[in-house]
Design a protein around this motif. Structure first.
Motif, PDB file in Angstrom:
ATOM      1  N   LYS A  19      13.920-110.727 -97.922  1.00  0.00           N
ATOM      2  CA  LYS A  19      15.373-110.916 -97.808  1.00  0.00           C
ATOM      3  C   LYS A  19      15.702-112.027 -96.820  1.00  0.00           C
ATOM      4  CE  LYS A  19      19.739-108.530 -96.896  1.00  0.00           C
ATOM      5  NZ  LYS A  19      20.249-109.596 -95.999  1.00  0.00           N
ATOM      6  N   LEU A  20      14.964-112.078 -95.721  1.00  0.00           N
ATOM      7  CA  LEU A  20      15.193-113.130 -94.734  1.00  0.00           C
ATOM      8  C   LEU A  20      14.991-114.505 -95.358  1.00  0.00           C
ATOM      9  CD1 LEU A  20      15.649-114.197 -91.876  1.00  0.00           C
ATOM     10  CD2 LEU A  20      13.237-113.687 -91.371  1.00  0.00           C
ATOM     11  N   THR A  21      13.932-114.648 -96.149  1.00  0.00           N
ATOM     12  CA  THR A  21      13.701-115.921 -96.851  1.00  0.00           C
ATOM     13  C   THR A  21      14.865-116.243 -97.773  1.00  0.00           C
ATOM     14  OG1 THR A  21      11.307-115.498 -96.802  1.00  0.00           O
ATOM     15  CG2 THR A  21      12.094-117.168 -98.338  1.00  0.00           C
ATOM     16  N   SER A  22      15.298-115.268 -98.570  1.00  0.00           N
ATOM     17  CA  SER A  22      16.407-115.469 -99.488  1.00  0.00           C
ATOM     18  C   SER A  22      17.683-115.849 -98.748  1.00  0.00           C
ATOM     19  CB  SER A  22      16.636-114.204-100.313  1.00  0.00           C
ATOM     20  OG  SER A  22      17.782-114.329-101.132  1.00  0.00           O
ATOM     21  N   ASP A  23      17.953-115.176 -97.636  1.00  0.00           N
ATOM     22  CA  ASP A  23      19.164-115.477 -96.865  1.00  0.00           C
ATOM     23  C   ASP A  23      19.154-116.902 -96.339  1.00  0.00           C
ATOM     24  OD1 ASP A  23      20.092-112.919 -97.296  1.00  0.00           O
ATOM     25  OD2 ASP A  23      19.491-112.155 -95.319  1.00  0.00           O
ATOM     26  N   LEU A  24      17.994-117.368 -95.885  1.00  0.00           N
ATOM     27  CA  LEU A  24      17.885-118.751 -95.403  1.00  0.00           C
ATOM     28  C   LEU A  24      18.130-119.749 -96.522  1.00  0.00           C
ATOM     29  CD1 LEU A  24      14.787-118.339 -93.067  1.00  0.00           C
ATOM     30  CD2 LEU A  24      17.034-119.133 -92.328  1.00  0.00           C
ATOM     31  N   ILE A  25      17.615-119.444 -97.720  1.00  0.00           N
ATOM     32  CA  ILE A  25      17.777-120.345 -98.863  1.00  0.00           C
ATOM     33  C   ILE A  25      19.250-120.477 -99.245  1.00  0.00           C
ATOM     34  CG2 ILE A  25      17.228-120.685-101.321  1.00  0.00           C
ATOM     35  CD1 ILE A  25      14.912-121.060 -99.279  1.00  0.00           C
ATOM     36  N   ARG A  26      19.999-119.408 -99.109  1.00  0.00           N
ATOM     37  CA  ARG A  26      21.407-119.407 -99.516  1.00  0.00           C
ATOM     38  C   ARG A  26      22.278-120.284 -98.616  1.00  0.00           C
ATOM     39  NH1 ARG A  26      22.374-115.103-103.180  1.00  0.00           N
ATOM     40  NH2 ARG A  26      20.582-113.680-103.324  1.00  0.00           N
ATOM     41  N   LYS A 118      11.576-122.978 -95.730  1.00  0.00           N
ATOM     42  CA  LYS A 118      12.287-121.807 -95.208  1.00  0.00           C
ATOM     43  C   LYS A 118      11.484-120.519 -95.349  1.00  0.00           C
ATOM     44  CE  LYS A 118      16.936-123.695 -95.289  1.00  0.00           C
ATOM     45  NZ  LYS A 118      18.298-123.675 -95.877  1.00  0.00           N
ATOM     46  N   ALA A 119      10.572-120.455 -96.317  1.00  0.00           N
ATOM     47  CA  ALA A 119       9.691-119.291 -96.385  1.00  0.00           C
ATOM     48  C   ALA A 119       8.770-119.256 -95.172  1.00  0.00           C
ATOM     49  CB  ALA A 119       8.875-119.310 -97.671  1.00  0.00           C
ATOM     50  N   GLY A 120       8.278-120.410 -94.763  1.00  0.00           N
ATOM     51  CA  GLY A 120       7.454-120.481 -93.559  1.00  0.00           C
ATOM     52  C   GLY A 120       8.248-120.122 -92.310  1.00  0.00           C
ATOM     53  N   VAL A 121       9.484-120.622 -92.220  1.00  0.00           N
ATOM     54  CA  VAL A 121      10.356-120.289 -91.084  1.00  0.00           C
ATOM     55  C   VAL A 121      10.590-118.782 -91.026  1.00  0.00           C
ATOM     56  CG1 VAL A 121      12.704-120.490 -90.191  1.00  0.00           C
ATOM     57  CG2 VAL A 121      11.487-122.536 -90.942  1.00  0.00           C
ATOM     58  N   ALA A 122      10.873-118.178 -92.187  1.00  0.00           N
ATOM     59  CA  ALA A 122      11.074-116.734 -92.228  1.00  0.00           C
ATOM     60  C   ALA A 122       9.836-115.997 -91.716  1.00  0.00           C
ATOM     61  CB  ALA A 122      11.404-116.289 -93.654  1.00  0.00           C
ATOM     62  N   GLY A 123       8.656-116.468 -92.095  1.00  0.00           N
ATOM     63  CA  GLY A 123       7.416-115.829 -91.675  1.00  0.00           C
ATOM     64  C   GLY A 123       7.227-115.831 -90.170  1.00  0.00           C
ATOM     65  N   ILE A 124       7.520-116.962 -89.516  1.00  0.00           N
ATOM     66  CA  ILE A 124       7.305-117.026 -88.067  1.00  0.00           C
ATOM     67  C   ILE A 124       8.409-116.269 -87.324  1.00  0.00           C
ATOM     68  CG2 ILE A 124       5.905-119.114 -88.129  1.00  0.00           C
ATOM     69  CD1 ILE A 124       8.318-120.759 -87.322  1.00  0.00           C
ATOM     70  N   LEU A 125       9.631-116.275 -87.851  1.00  0.00           N
ATOM     71  CA  LEU A 125      10.697-115.489 -87.228  1.00  0.00           C
ATOM     72  C   LEU A 125      10.384-113.994 -87.307  1.00  0.00           C
ATOM     73  CD1 LEU A 125      13.922-117.298 -88.535  1.00  0.00           C
ATOM     74  CD2 LEU A 125      13.058-117.308 -86.192  1.00  0.00           C
ATOM     75  N   PHE A 126       9.931-113.556 -88.484  1.00  0.00           N
ATOM     76  CA  PHE A 126       9.601-112.150 -88.703  1.00  0.00           C
ATOM     77  C   PHE A 126       8.455-111.715 -87.794  1.00  0.00           C
ATOM     78  CE2 PHE A 126       7.419-108.865 -91.428  1.00  0.00           C
ATOM     79  CZ  PHE A 126       8.417-107.899 -91.361  1.00  0.00           C
ATOM     80  N   ALA A 127       7.436-112.567 -87.681  1.00  0.00           N
ATOM     81  CA  ALA A 127       6.290-112.250 -86.824  1.00  0.00           C
ATOM     82  C   ALA A 127       6.723-112.120 -85.366  1.00  0.00           C
ATOM     83  CB  ALA A 127       5.219-113.335 -86.963  1.00  0.00           C
ATOM     84  N   MET A 128       7.570-113.023 -84.932  1.00  0.00           N
ATOM     85  CA  MET A 128       8.030-112.989 -83.543  1.00  0.00           C
ATOM     86  C   MET A 128       8.869-111.732 -83.278  1.00  0.00           C
ATOM     87  SD  MET A 128       9.538-116.258 -81.544  1.00  0.00           S
ATOM     88  CE  MET A 128       9.397-116.377 -79.753  1.00  0.00           C
ATOM     89  N   LYS A 129       9.696-111.359 -84.242  1.00  0.00           N
ATOM     90  CA  LYS A 129      10.523-110.163 -84.103  1.00  0.00           C
ATOM     91  C   LYS A 129       9.649-108.917 -83.949  1.00  0.00           C
ATOM     92  CE  LYS A 129      14.120-107.481 -86.466  1.00  0.00           C
ATOM     93  NZ  LYS A 129      15.012-107.393 -87.653  1.00  0.00           N
ATOM     94  N   LEU A 130       8.604-108.787 -84.756  1.00  0.00           N
ATOM     95  CA  LEU A 130       7.738-107.610 -84.676  1.00  0.00           C
ATOM     96  C   LEU A 130       6.988-107.553 -83.345  1.00  0.00           C
ATOM     97  CD1 LEU A 130       6.233-107.122 -88.250  1.00  0.00           C
ATOM     98  CD2 LEU A 130       8.276-106.111 -87.230  1.00  0.00           C
ATOM     99  N   LEU A 131       6.556-108.713 -82.850  1.00  0.00           N
ATOM    100  CA  LEU A 131       5.896-108.729 -81.543  1.00  0.00           C
ATOM    101  C   LEU A 131       6.846-108.235 -80.454  1.00  0.00           C
ATOM    102  CD1 LEU A 131       3.891-112.080 -81.571  1.00  0.00           C
ATOM    103  CD2 LEU A 131       2.947-109.775 -81.619  1.00  0.00           C
ATOM    104  N   LYS A 132       8.106-108.680 -80.534  1.00  0.00           N
ATOM    105  CA  LYS A 132       9.104-108.251 -79.554  1.00  0.00           C
ATOM    106  C   LYS A 132       9.361-106.748 -79.667  1.00  0.00           C
ATOM    107  CE  LYS A 132      12.520-108.589 -76.589  1.00  0.00           C
ATOM    108  NZ  LYS A 132      12.278-108.842 -75.152  1.00  0.00           N
ATOM    109  N   GLU A 133       9.549-106.248 -80.876  1.00  0.00           N
ATOM    110  CA  GLU A 133       9.843-104.834 -81.076  1.00  0.00           C
ATOM    111  C   GLU A 133       8.689-103.929 -80.642  1.00  0.00           C
ATOM    112  OE1 GLU A 133      11.059-103.914 -85.027  1.00  0.00           O
ATOM    113  OE2 GLU A 133      12.851-105.155 -84.948  1.00  0.00           O
ATOM    114  N   SER A 134       7.488-104.435 -80.745  1.00  0.00           N
ATOM    115  CA  SER A 134       6.318-103.613 -80.416  1.00  0.00           C
ATOM    116  C   SER A 134       6.231-103.289 -78.932  1.00  0.00           C
ATOM    117  CB  SER A 134       5.036-104.331 -80.843  1.00  0.00           C
ATOM    118  OG  SER A 134       4.746-105.421 -79.972  1.00  0.00           O
TER     119      SER A 134
END
Length: 416
Positions: A19-26, A118-134
């Motif tokens: 969804k994050l990838t899709s939202d960025l594309i829009r 933007k798929a790559g951007v979504a991937g690094i944003l998502f990874a960073m978010k999970l590290l923070k949440e952990s």
């Protein structure tokens, strides 16, 4: 347990990444024809929602950058880089769907920027978010560089960040630019402009066969010999030979043209622009050609200069000069660098295939980090046939796997 939590959470929430990838594309973020404000604000909002402190910086307000950091000031420091600007969609009638639809099908995500990047951007944003949440205690930090000026050269984006010291102290950099799933880009050619200038003598166009000296025709004779520049080769150390062999194999397999593997370790010269003359009824007294010169790793630019001068001399015309400063050289990261080995290990684990570190025939923002001595790679999800063209898309599997590869590699590098 922290590593296990991160991995399990990534699997459970993979639809969030899609969804994050899709939202960025829009979000339409064309460069140079549009604005980057909306997409940059979206990234900032995402980081805020994840509880990640961030700041916007810029030298040009039309092209803002977003910076963030997770982790401690001590230990291994890795930069995650991605650009949110995209090339214009072009002729909309050539698209099979709205280029900014962000539609998710059973296998694909559709739209401009899906692969680039933007798929790559979504991937690094998502990874960073999970590290923070952990809440993990990282043995180092992850630094985010989101830029909005890559497609027009990066002067106000990555280059500026590197020039201003925002990359100082980094031990590695991952640029989530598109690659194939089986290739880690660890080096690229340097992109430079060669300008050839021809001077003639004006006369009335009706007397062109008898009076005057046509600068366009003079330069055309020089350009007939442009192919000789392709004979200039790069020079590679023993440690670079394996990556060079990988690169030639990949180029021949992907591009399917006889001899195309030479694009990796030879100079290429493409005459992209010719300007000459002022009026139809005048013999032109000036003409210039702009040539895209790509320099392989280790090339001797003095040898290239000699070849250019020989090309002009052998044309048999006078009054032709050239200018070039060769400021962008081929650049590379060692195969044994920690970032290369982490991505290779985890990509092979996820995909179940051999993943080859290799050099690229084009260039990107990666060079700015390498110029600072930071080991830098590119690895990102893509379907290359749609990049900078019509009907761009990306496989959902690629997006999902790239996100997991980023997460696993960050865990490895930061001691989780």
């Amino acid at each position: 347990m922290t590593r296990e939590w991160i991995i399990n959470t990534a699997k459970e929430r993979e639809q969030e990444l899609i969804k994050l990838t899709s939202d960025l594309i829009r979000i339409k973020s064309e460069n140079p024809t549009g604005t980057q404000r909306e997409v940059v604000d979206f990234v900032k909002s995402y980081l805020s929602g994840a509880g990640i402190e961030h700041e916007e910086v810029s030298v040009n307000p039309e092209y803002p950058c977003v910076l963030a950091k997770v982790g401690s000031d001590e230990g291994f420091s890795i930069i995650l880089n991605g650009h949110v600007d995209v090339v214009p969609a072009g002729d909309l009638s050539r698209w099979n769907y709205d280029p900014y639809c962000g539609t998710v099908t059973d296998k694909l995500i559709l739209g401009r920027g899906t692969s680039d990047m933007k798929a790559g951007v979504a991937g690094i944003l998502f990874a960073m978010k999970l590290l923070k949440e952990s809440g993990a205690k990282l043995k180092g930090n992850v630094r985010l560089h989101i830029v909005s000026d890559e497609e027009t050269g990066g002067e106000f984006g990555t280059k500026w960040l590197c020039d201003e010291g925002y990359a100082d102290g980094a031990d590695a950099c991952l640029v989530a630019e598109p690659t194939s799933n089986s290739t880690i880009e660890i080096g690229q050619k340097g992109s430079n402009a060669l300008i050839l200038k021809s001077y003639g003598m004006p006369a009335h166009g009706s007397l062109g066969n008898y009076k005057g000296e046509n600068a366009i025709l003079k330069l055309a004779k020089v350009l007939e010999g442009i192919g000789r520049l392709h004979n200039v080769k790069g020079r590679y150390s023993k440690d670079q030979e394996e990556a060079l062999a990988n690169s030639k194999f990949i180029a021949s397999q992907k591009l399917q043209v006889k001899g195309i593997e030479n694009v990796i370790d030879h100079v290429t010269a493409n005459v992209g622009i010719i300007k000459g003359g002022t009026k139809l009824n005048m013999v032109p007294d000036y003409c210039e050609a702009h040539v895209d010169i790509r320099l392989p790793i280790g090339v001797d630019t003095d040898e290239l200069d000699r070849e250019i001068m020989a090309m002009i001399a052998e044309s048999g015309v006078s009054g032709v000069e050239y200018e070039a400063d060769w400021k962008n050289k081929g650049n590379s990261t060692p195969m044994d660098a920690a970032i290369v080995q982490a991505i290779k290990k985890n990509a092979e684990k996820i995909w179940g295939i051999d993943v080859l570190p290799a050099y690229q025939w084009a260039s990107s923002d990666a060079k700015h980090y390498r110029n600072l001595g930071i080991p830098t790679i590119q690895y990102g999800p893509s379907n290359t046939e749609g990049i900078h063209s019509y009907n761009e898309n990306v496989d959902i599997e690629d997006v999902r796997n790239a996100g997991m590869i980023y997460i696993l590699s960050l865990c490895d590098l930061l001691g989780l």
